[in-house]
Design a protein around this motif. Sequence first.
Motif, PDB file in Angstrom:
ATOM      1  N   ASN A   1     -13.292  -3.734  -1.322  1.00  0.00           N
ATOM      2  CA  ASN A   1     -12.781  -4.682  -0.336  1.00  0.00           C
ATOM      3  C   ASN A   1     -13.713  -5.888  -0.240  1.00  0.00           C
ATOM      4  O   ASN A   1     -13.262  -7.035  -0.095  1.00  0.00           O
TER       5      ASN A   1
ATOM      6  N   TRP B   1     -14.053   2.059  -1.321  1.00  0.00           N
ATOM      7  CA  TRP B   1     -13.288   0.958  -0.744  1.00  0.00           C
ATOM      8  C   TRP B   1     -14.185  -0.107  -0.127  1.00  0.00           C
ATOM      9  O   TRP B   1     -13.842  -1.308  -0.171  1.00  0.00           O
TER      10      TRP B   1
ATOM     11  N   PRO C   1       0.077  -2.721  -6.574  1.00  0.00           N
ATOM     12  CA  PRO C   1      -1.208  -2.253  -7.108  1.00  0.00           C
ATOM     13  C   PRO C   1      -1.274  -2.237  -8.634  1.00  0.00           C
ATOM     14  O   PRO C   1      -0.270  -2.386  -9.342  1.00  0.00           O
TER      15      PRO C   1
ATOM     16  N   SER D   1      -6.640   2.710  -6.370  1.00  0.00           N
ATOM     17  CA  SER D   1      -6.834   3.547  -5.180  1.00  0.00           C
ATOM     18  C   SER D   1      -8.335   3.737  -5.034  1.00  0.00           C
ATOM     19  O   SER D   1      -9.091   3.516  -5.992  1.00  0.00           O
TER      20      SER D   1
ATOM     21  N   CYS E   1      -3.115  -2.029  -2.962  1.00  0.00           N
ATOM     22  CA  CYS E   1      -3.881  -0.840  -3.315  1.00  0.00           C
ATOM     23  C   CYS E   1      -2.975   0.381  -3.208  1.00  0.00           C
ATOM     24  O   CYS E   1      -2.228   0.515  -2.235  1.00  0.00           O
TER      25      CYS E   1
ATOM     26  N   TRP F   1      -5.480  -3.288  -7.197  1.00  0.00           N
ATOM     27  CA  TRP F   1      -6.395  -2.143  -7.248  1.00  0.00           C
ATOM     28  C   TRP F   1      -5.585  -0.850  -7.354  1.00  0.00           C
ATOM     29  O   TRP F   1      -4.475  -0.768  -6.855  1.00  0.00           O
TER      30      TRP F   1
ATOM     31  N   ALA G   1      -5.477  -1.584   1.212  1.00  0.00           N
ATOM     32  CA  ALA G   1      -4.956  -2.921   0.928  1.00  0.00           C
ATOM     33  C   ALA G   1      -5.444  -3.906   1.984  1.00  0.00           C
ATOM     34  O   ALA G   1      -5.602  -3.566   3.165  1.00  0.00           O
TER      35      ALA G   1
ATOM     36  N   GLN H   1       0.873  -1.171   0.000  1.00  0.00           N
ATOM     37  CA  GLN H   1       0.000   0.000   0.000  1.00  0.00           C
ATOM     38  C   GLN H   1       0.908   1.218   0.000  1.00  0.00           C
ATOM     39  O   GLN H   1       1.550   1.526   1.001  1.00  0.00           O
TER      40      GLN H   1
ATOM     41  N   CYS I   1      -8.360  -5.021 -10.710  1.00  0.00           N
ATOM     42  CA  CYS I   1      -9.505  -4.170 -10.408  1.00  0.00           C
ATOM     43  C   CYS I   1     -10.829  -4.882 -10.666  1.00  0.00           C
ATOM     44  O   CYS I   1     -11.078  -5.943 -10.110  1.00  0.00           O
TER      45      CYS I   1
END
Length: 337
Positions: free
Chosen positions: A209, A205, A47, A192, A227, A190, A255, A14, A166
Amino acid sequence: MGITHPKYRVAVVQAAPEFLDLDAGIDKTIRLIDEAGRAGAKLIAFPETWIPGYPWWIWMGSPAWAIQRGFVQRYFDNSLSAESPQAQRLLDAVRRNDMHAVIGVSEREGSSLYIAQWILGPAGEWIARRRKLRPTHAERTVFGEGDGSDLAVHATAIGRLGALNCWENILSLVKYSMFAQNEQVHVASWPSFSTYEPFAHALGWQTNNAVSKVYAVEGGCFVLAPCAVISQAMVDELCDTPDKHELTHVGGGHAVIYGPDGAPLCEKIPEDQEGILYADIDLGLISVAKGAIDPCGHYSRPDVLRLVHNRERRRGLDVAQRDNRTEPGSSEPCGDD
């Protein structure tokens, strides 16, 4: 004597990318690989489009504005080619640390860019260079598409390893193909979760998540979900008018790491904080989870529903080769036939 299942440490990044700076991004990537290596990790995950960062301008202004600001040219120039010295530096880093790595990059080939995940092995070798099957919405203004050959799970020393980018992790048929290939460890990369948040819940998120968590339960596999963080420097670069400042903010790093039963395996860190998340995984737990639900085994009904997956690599040019037994001026091969 009991069977021993592989157990090892994984690392999930992250952090904020070195935005639009290829060489600085390579340097930061290697620092993180070395840090994870010192911590004993055998797999590190980065990421989506970690190098040279996600092109957030596509969600914030017109294509003409992006060209005028120089983003289009800078992004192309700082994207990563597999044949470059920078790519070799990444291979050298994983070899030095005896580690597997899944690195999100904007991959440059010819004059096109692709959202790619490079899967590297501990001997400093390529395991795979996969590309996102279908860039999402505005991403299509920047990136080309992958194909069915990219949708694969790879047998490695640390288990059967796969990766998606993603919202590929949402698509039911894409996920089913990965599950059917007996995926054990999955990297869900991912970019952000701060742009368009909080007014677009699907981009936030909490939703994404949850996507990673459900993937773990559905597939009965470990999910590593790196992430990126949007830094203040990135906000300053991207936001040249007040309305753009309303669209994004510093942070967005969420993350996570999940076990095959969906249990979180590490504590999250604050969304604006950079760091590496670690977890110790035991592949033996997969058979316990799949004892209840194996989506492509005892819990499937292929007589009712099944998936057709075209694994052929798409090519824009096929060159027909002349049979080397054909004489000049002849339309038929020479020989005794």
